[in-house]
Design an enzyme around this catalytic site. Structure first.
Site, short mmCIF file in Angstrom:
data_model
loop_
_atom_site.label_atom_id
_atom_site.label_comp_id
_atom_site.label_asym_id
_atom_site.label_seq_id
_atom_site.Cartn_x
_atom_site.Cartn_y
_atom_site.Cartn_z
N LYS A 1 -23.69 23.16 142.85
CA LYS A 1 -22.30 22.71 142.98
C LYS A 1 -21.71 23.24 144.28
CE LYS A 1 -17.96 22.66 140.29
NZ LYS A 1 -17.30 23.17 139.07
N SER B 1 -14.93 19.80 136.28
CA SER B 1 -15.05 19.62 137.71
C SER B 1 -16.49 19.52 138.21
CB SER B 1 -14.36 20.78 138.42
OG SER B 1 -15.04 22.00 138.15
N SER C 1 -15.48 23.16 132.80
CA SER C 1 -16.00 22.33 133.89
C SER C 1 -17.50 22.10 133.91
CB SER C 1 -15.57 22.90 135.24
OG SER C 1 -14.22 22.57 135.48
#
Lengths: 476, 102, 474
Positions: free
Chosen positions: A73, A148, A172
Site C-alpha cells: 500500500k 482505504s 481499511s
C-alpha cells in the site's frame, strides 16, 4: 499460470528449479498490465523487481515466501521507490529509508511489485479520495473496491498476485477485503511495527496482510510481526506461527454475536449470509450466543474524535519545506503553509484536519479527545469481558455489499458509516479478519468479520480457515 | 440547532489547519463541518465511563533507548527531498524570530 | 525610590548533556557542519516514530533530585501543535499534563538571608532547529532539532532582579555540578526567560505580565528585569495600560524590545503523544540515579569551612569545579586544609593558568599533594622555596622529599639556630630596639627584614617573627 497455484506448489517449483522468481514477477506484471483499467497501482517497481528476481536466482530458496511478488500500500515507505499516500502533496516523494515491514519483506526475499492505490492518506472508505482516481472492483467494474486499502484489495481480487499489504485505521483492510471477496487481517495493535507507515491516526493504525486465502494470510503475518525497537508501541510478545491452529478441531469453540452487529443497520441480505455461516458453525459443534455489548454504537463517535484529532496533528508536517510539493513563489511563510496545503490536500483530508484541529483547540481537547480516550478504555474492557467467556466474536464486516463508484461522495458521514461494524475493533486494538462467505443477489461478496482477543490471531485463523473450507465446499 | 457554521468559524479552523479556502469552499464547509461536529457532539451523551485514559491500546512498559548514536544522514540526503535549499541548509521564506516552543 | 512591588517568575530551558537526541539516535552536538547531525526522525519524515533516550529520563530524574522536586511516577508526553519552520513536525513533543518534576525549590542567600525560590514544575521536551536569516531567506539547520531539554518553571515568587540572578547562578551551578548540562548561555545550552509584572501593594492582584525572552547572560537577565520594571512603572505612572506581551532583550540597546502582543491564549491543541506510551519512573530508577549525584556546591562549601578553610576561599574553590573535585579527594586525609586551599588557589592556580592546564593534567597525585602540604605545615618548605620547585612538583613524578633534597633546600628549622641569628641582629641594631620599646611597629618590620636577609629566606617567617618578639621582650 503459476500464480494460480497454491503457495506450497509454487514453493516446490522454485525449489526444484522448474521456475525462477523472474517467471513469477513477469507473470504478475502481465496480469497487472491486463488489469490496468482497475487502477490498482499508483507506482510500479518493474525494473527493480526484475533486477531483484534475477539476483534471487543465485540464492537458496530458504523460506516459503521466497521469490514471491508482493504489492505494498502506498502509505508504507519504500526506500528509493516513490511513496505518495495517494496525495498530490507527496506525488514526488522518494523516501530515503525503508519501513520496518519492508525490511522484513526483503529479509524473506519477497519481491515488491509496486505501490497500491488508496484513499488519500488512508482517509476514506472507497479509495475514491485518491489523487490518482479510484480503483475498480474486479468483480464488477462499476463498483468500488472499498477503502482505504482499495488498491491492495483490487490487485488480490483480480488475481494479479498472491500477497499484498494494507493498513487498517478504522477498517481499511477488512472492509475492502469484504467488498472484493478476499481475506484481510488487521492484527492486534502492536503486533506489526508502524515504523515507516505514514501516520493517519497513530493510536489506531496497523499494517496487515491481504491475500486470497486464510493460509497465505497467516504466512504473510508470520513474516511481518515482531517487536521493533524503532516503534515504542510495538509489542514484545513472542512471535509465533500463526498457521499452527489451522485445521484443528473447532467443535466446542464458543462464539459470540453482538446483537448490534445484526441490528437494523445491516441489510437483510448480508444478515442472511451471516446467519447461514452461523448455522454451519452450529452444525459443527460450535456454540453461538447472541449477546449485548455496551459502547459498540459509540465507537463511531470515538473514532471520529480520535482519528480526526490525531490526523490533524500527524498531517501538520506536510508544509513543502523538508519534502513534498510546495507552491511556486510563496509570498511569505504563511502563504507557503496555507497555499501548499490548500493545493496539496484533497477535500476529505481538508475536512478531517479542520474538524480535528477544532476538536483539539482550547478546552475542546478535554471535552472531546480526552473523554474519547477514557471511553475507549471502557470499550477495551467491555471486549475483555466477552473474551472471558468466548473464544471469538463474529458478525458481518460491512452493512451492505460494495456500492457503485458513482454514488454521492459529498456526504461527509458516509465514509464513516461504511465502517461502522469494523471500527470498534480499532478502538480496542484487537485483531480481526474478514473472509468471504458467499455472494448477495447483486453477485457481490459478503464478508464475515471474526474478532479475536488481543494477540490471539491464531484462533481467528483456525476458525476462518474452517469456514473458508466449508463455504468453498458449498460453492463448488 | 443551527445547521451551518458561520464563515468565521470555518475560517478559524482553516487557520488552525493552515488551509487556504475559496469563498465557494467556505460555503461548502459551513454545512459539511457542521454535520461532522453534530456527530461528535454525541459524545456528551455518554455517561458512566472510567476516567483512565488509553493513550495507546498496547500497554507494555515503554522500553527506553540506550544513549548510543547510529543512523545519521549525510547532509546531501537531508536536502535531497527539500524543494529549496542553499548549501547544506534547507531554505524557507524569511521568518522573524524563533518559535514559541522552546 | 519606587512605589511598586515587582513580581518575577523565571523559565529556564536547559539542554541535557547526552550523547544522542531525545527521540532519535542522532548525535547531540554543537558547532558542527549544518545538517550533519540529523536523521529522518529529526527531520519529521513521513512514517518516522520517536524512541525515548534512557539518559534523558535519568538526567531529568537527577535534575528533580538536585532541585528538590517531587517526581511523578507515571508520565506521558504531549504534542504541542503549532506551525513554524524551526518545528519540523509542526508539533513539538513536550510534557503538558504530567511534568516529571513538581513542587521543588532552590535555596539562595539574599543579603545574608536565605530564601527558597519555589519551582512550580519541570518537564522534558525537544529543542527546535536553528534558523539563520540571510538575504531575505531563512536557512534551517536541523542539528539542534530533537536535542533534549528540560524546562524549569518557578512560581512568581521573586521580587527583585537580584533574586532572579542569584537564582539563575545557583541553578546553573547545581545543574553544572551534577553533570546535567553544560549550562553555556553563550551557546544556548541554557536559556532564560523572565516574566515580570509590578503592582502597588501585596494585596493587589498581579499586574499585567510581560515575558522577556532571548537574554544572553545571567547579568543581562538582571539588566533586562530592571529595565522592564522601570518601563512598566513609567507606563503606570502616566496612566497608560498595556497588554500582556512578549519582549526580547536587545544587548546593543541594553533594553527590551516588543516581539509580539499575546493573542487571546495561544491555541497549542495539546493532546497526549500516542507514539509514546506511559513511562513509569520506578524507585529503582530513582535510587540508581541518586548514586550518580556528586557532592553539591553548598555541601562542599560548608564542608570546607568545617575543615578550616575560610568561607571566601571555600567559595573560590567551589567556583572552580575541577579544583573542587580535586580538593574533595583529600577530604578524608588528616592535613592542614587551610594550607591545602592556599596552595591550590595561589601558586598552583597561577602556574596552571599560565600553562593553560588543569590540575588533572599535572603529575600532582593526591599522595604527592599531601606530602607537599605536610612539608609546608612543618616548615620544611617555605613559600619562597615552593616557587622554585613548583614546576618539578607539577611535572615530575619524584617525591616531594626527593625534590627538596635534589634542590639542596635546607631550611633552618632549629629553634636555637634561629635564636642565635636573631640575638645577633638585636645586638647590632640597638636603635631599632629602642624604637620598638617606644611602641613603633615598623621597627619589627625592619628587624624581620634583616633576619630574612641574613638567612636568605631559608627560615619560616612566622617562626622567626615569634622568636624575634620573644627576644625583644626579654
Amino acid at each position: 499460470m503459476y500464480l494460480d497455484k497454491s503457495i506450497k506448489e509454487i514453493n516446490n517449483l522454485l525449489k526444484n528449479k522448474t521456475i525462477k522468481p523472474i517467471d513469477l514477477v513477469l507473470e504478475a506484471f502481465d496480469n497487472i498490465e491486463k488489469n490496468k483499467d482497475l487502477n490498482a497501482y499508483i507506482t510500479l517497481n518493474k525494473e527493480e523487481a526484475i533486477k531483484k528476481a534475477k539476483e534471487l536466482e543465485n540464492k537458496e530458496v530458504d523460506n516459503i515466501l521466497f521469490g514471491l511478488p508482493i504489492a505494498i500500500k502506498d502509505n508504507i515507505v519504500t526506500k528509493d521507490l516513490k511513496t505518495t499516500c495517494a496525495s498530490h502533496i507527496l506525488d514526488n516523494f522518494i523516501p530515503i529509508y525503508d519501513a520496518t515491514v519492508v525490511e522484513k519483506i526483503n529479509d524473506k526475499s519477497m519481491i515488491i511489485i509496486g505501490k497500491t492505490n488508496m484513499d488519500e492518506f488512508a482517509m476514506g472508505s472507497s479509495s475514491r479520495t485518491s489523487y490518482f482516481g479510484a480503483p475498480k472492483n474486479p468483480l464488477n467494474k462499476e463498483k468500488i473496491s472499498g477503502g482505504s486499502s482499495g488498491g491492495s484489495a483490487t490487485t488480490i481480487a483480480a488475481k494479479d498476485l498472491l500477497f499484498a499489504l494494507g493498513t487498517d485505521t478504522g477498517g481499511s483492510i477488512r472492509q475492502p477485503a469484504s467488498y472484493t471477496g478476499i481475506v484481510g487481517m488487521k492484527p492486534t495493535y502492536g503486533r506489526v511495527s508502524r515504523y515507516g507507515l505514514v501516520a493517519f491516526a497513530s493510536s489506531l493504525d496497523q499494517i496487515g496482510p491481504m491475500t486470497r486465502n486464510v493460509y497465505d494470510n497467516a504466512l504473510l503475518l508470520n513474516a511481518i510481526v515482531g517487536k521493533d525497537p524503532k516503534d515504542l508501541t510495538s509489542s514484545s510478545k513472542e512471535t509465533e506461527d500463526f498457521t499452527r491452529l489451522i485445521g484443528e478441531d473447532i467443535s466446542n469453540m464458543k462464539v459470540a454475536v453482538p446483537n448490534y452487529f445484526m441490528s437494523d443497520i445491516v441489510s437483510d441480505e448480508v444478515k442472511d449470509k451471516i446467519k447461514e455461516t452461523i448455522k454451519i458453525l452450529e452444525n459443527n459443534g460450535v456454540s453461538v450466543d447472541y449477546i449485548d455489548m455496551k459502547y459498540l454504537d459509540k465507537a463511531m463517535i470515538l473514532y471520529q474524535i480520535i482519528a480526526m484529532g490525531e490526523a490533524s496533528s500527524n498531517l501538520a508536517r506536510y508544509d513543502g519545506i523538508r519534502y513534498g510539493h510546495p507552491i511556486d513563489n510563496p509570498k511569505d511563510i504563511e502563504d507557503l503553509y496555507f497555499s501548499t496545503r490548500a493545493k496539496g490536500f484533497g477535500d476529505e483530508v481538508k475536512r478531517r484536519i479542520m474538524v480535528g484541529s477544532y476538536l483539539l483547540s482550547g478546552d475542546n481537547a478535554k471535552t472531546y479527545y480526552n473523554k474519547a480516550l477514557s471511553i475507549r478504555d471502557d470499550i477495551k474492557k467491555e471486549f475483555s469481558k466477552v473474551f472471558e467467556k468466548y473464544d471469538l466474536i463474529i458478525g458481518p464486516t460491512t452493512t451492505t455489499t460494495a456500492y457503485n463508484l458513482d454514488e454521492d461522495m459529498d456526504d461527509p458521514l458516509k465514509s464513516f458509516m461504511d465502517d461502522v461494524l469494523v471500527i470498534p475493533v480499532n478502538m480496542a486494538g484487537l485483531p480481526a479478519i474478514s473472509i468471504p462467505v458467499g455472494k448477495a443477489s447483486d453477485n457481490m461478496p459478503v464478508g464475515l468479520h471474526i474478532i479475536g482477543n488481543s494477540f490471539d490471531e491464531a484462533t481467528i485463523y483456525k476458525l476462518a480457515s474452517f469456514i473458508e473450507k466449508k463455504v468453498g465446499e458449498i460453492y463448488e | 440547532m443551527e445547521d451551518k457554521l458561520t464563515k468565521e468559524e470555518v475560517l478559524h479552523v482553516a487557520t488552525l489547519a493552515r488551509v487556504k479556502l475559496t469563498d465557494e469552499e467556505i460555503e461548502k464547509y459551513r454545512v459539511e463541518l457542521k454535520q461532522l461536529l453534530n456527530e461528535v457532539e454525541k459524545i456528551n451523551d455518554v455517561e458512566g465511563y472510567d476516567k483512565e485514559r488509553m493513550i495507546a491500546p498496547w500497554s507494555d512498559n515503554t522500553t527506553l533507548r540506550e544513549d548510543k548514536s547510529s543512523d545519521m544522514l549525510d547532509p546531501k540526503e537531508v536536502i535531497k527531498n527539500a524543494p529549496k535549499h542553499s548549501g547544506n541548509y534547507i531554505e524557507v521564506p524569511v521568518v522573524i524570530g524563533e518559535s514559541e516552543g522552546a | 525610590m519606587s512605589n511598586y512591588i515587582p513580581t518575577i517568575g523565571v523559565e529556564v530551558h536547559v539542554e541535557l548533556k547526552t550523547n544522542t537526541k531525545i527521540f532519535s539516535p542522532s548525535v547531540n552536538g554543537y558547532g558542527q557542519m549544518a545538517n550533519s547531525l540529523t536523521n529522518v526522525i529529526d527531520l519529521g519524515y513521513p512514517g518516522t516514530l520517536p524512541t525515548l533516550n534512557e539518559e534523558v529520563i535519568n538526567l531529568a530524574i537527577k535534575a528533580c533530585k538536585v532541585l528538590n522536586c517531587k517526581i511523578r511516577n507515571k508520565i506521558n508526553f504531549d504534542r504541542k501543535n503549532y506551525f513554524y519552520p524551526d518545528n519540523p513536525k509542526n508539533y513539538q513533543i513536550t510534557q503538558f499534563d504530567t511534568p516529571i518534576g513538581y513542587d521543588g525549590y532552590v535555596e539562595i542567600e539574599v543579603d545574608g538571608i536565605s530564601k527558597k525560590i519555589e519551582i512550580e514544575e519541570m518537564h522534558i521536551e525537544e529543542d527546535t532547529c536553528k534558523s539563520t536569516h540571510r538575504n531575505n531567506k531563512t536557512l534551517l539547520d536541523f542539528n539542534r532539532a530533537g536535542v533534549p531539554l528540560i524546562e524549569i518553571v518557578t512560581k512568581p515568587c521573586m521580587s527583585s532582579s537580584k533574586e532572579a540572578t542569584l537564582y539563575l547562578e545557583k541553578l546553573k551551578e547545581l545543574l553544572f555540578y551534577s553533570d546535567i548540562s553544560d549550562c553555556k548561555m553563550e551557546e544556548g545550552s541554557m536559556r532564560a526567560d523572565a516574566n515580570v509584572s509590578i503592582r502597588k501593594c501585596e494585596s493587589d492582584p498581579y499586574g499585567t505580565k510581560v515575558e522577556v525572552k532571548n537574554i544572553g547572560s545571567i547579568s543581562n537577565v538582571g539588566v533586562a528585569i530592571n529595565k522592564e520594571i522601570e518601563r512598566q512603572e513609567k507606563l503606570y505612572e502616566s496612566g497608560e495600560s498595556f497588554k500582556e506581551q512578549t519582549r526580547r532583550y536587545d544587548d546593543k540597546l541594553g533594553d527590551t524590545v516588543l516581539m509580539r502582543v499575546k493573542e487571546t491564549g495561544n491555541d497549542y491543541r495539546y493532546f497526549p503523544e500516542p507514539d509514546i506510551p506511559y513511562v513509569y519512573i520506578t524507585d529503582e530508577m530513582i535510587s540508581n540515579v541518586e548514586k550518580t549525584i556528586p557532592m553539591l556546591p553548598d555541601e562542599r562549601r560548608s564542608k570546607y569551612v568545617e575543615l578550616g578553610v575560610s568561607p571566601f576561599k571555600a567559595n573560590k574553590l567551589v567556583n572552580n569545579r575541577i579544583l573542587s573535585d580535586y580538593f574533595n579527594t583529600l577530604l578524608d586525609s588528616n592535613i592542614n586544609f587551610d594550607i591545602a586551599s592556599n596552595l591550590l588557589l595561589g601558586d598552583i592556580s597561577g602556574y596552571l593558568n599560565k600553562e593553560e592546564k588543569v590540575i588533572t593534567d599535572t603529575t600532582l597525585t593526591k599522595e604527592r599533594f599531601i606530602e607537599l602540604v605536610n612539608n609546608i605545615d612543618d616548615n620544611t618548605l617555605t613559600s619562597r622555596n615552593l616557587k622554585d620547585i613548583l614546576s618539578k612538583v607539577l611535572e615530575s613524578n619524584s617525591s616531594i622529599k626527593d625534590i627538596i633534597e635534589e634542590c639542596g633546600i635546607k631550611n633552618i628549622t632549629d629553634d636555637d639556630k634561629i635564636r642565635k641569628v636573631i640575638t645577633n641582629i638585636i645586638n647590632n641594631n640597638p636603635d631599632s630596639v629602642s624604637d620598638y620599646k617606644a611602641g613603633k611597629d615598623r621597627a619589627i618590620k625592619y628587624l624581620m627584614g634583616q633576619v630574612m636577609k641574613e638567612t636568605k629566606g631559608s627560615i619560616n617567617p612566622k617562626m622567626a617573627n615569634k622568636i624575634l618578639i620573644e627576644e625583644l621582650n626579654k
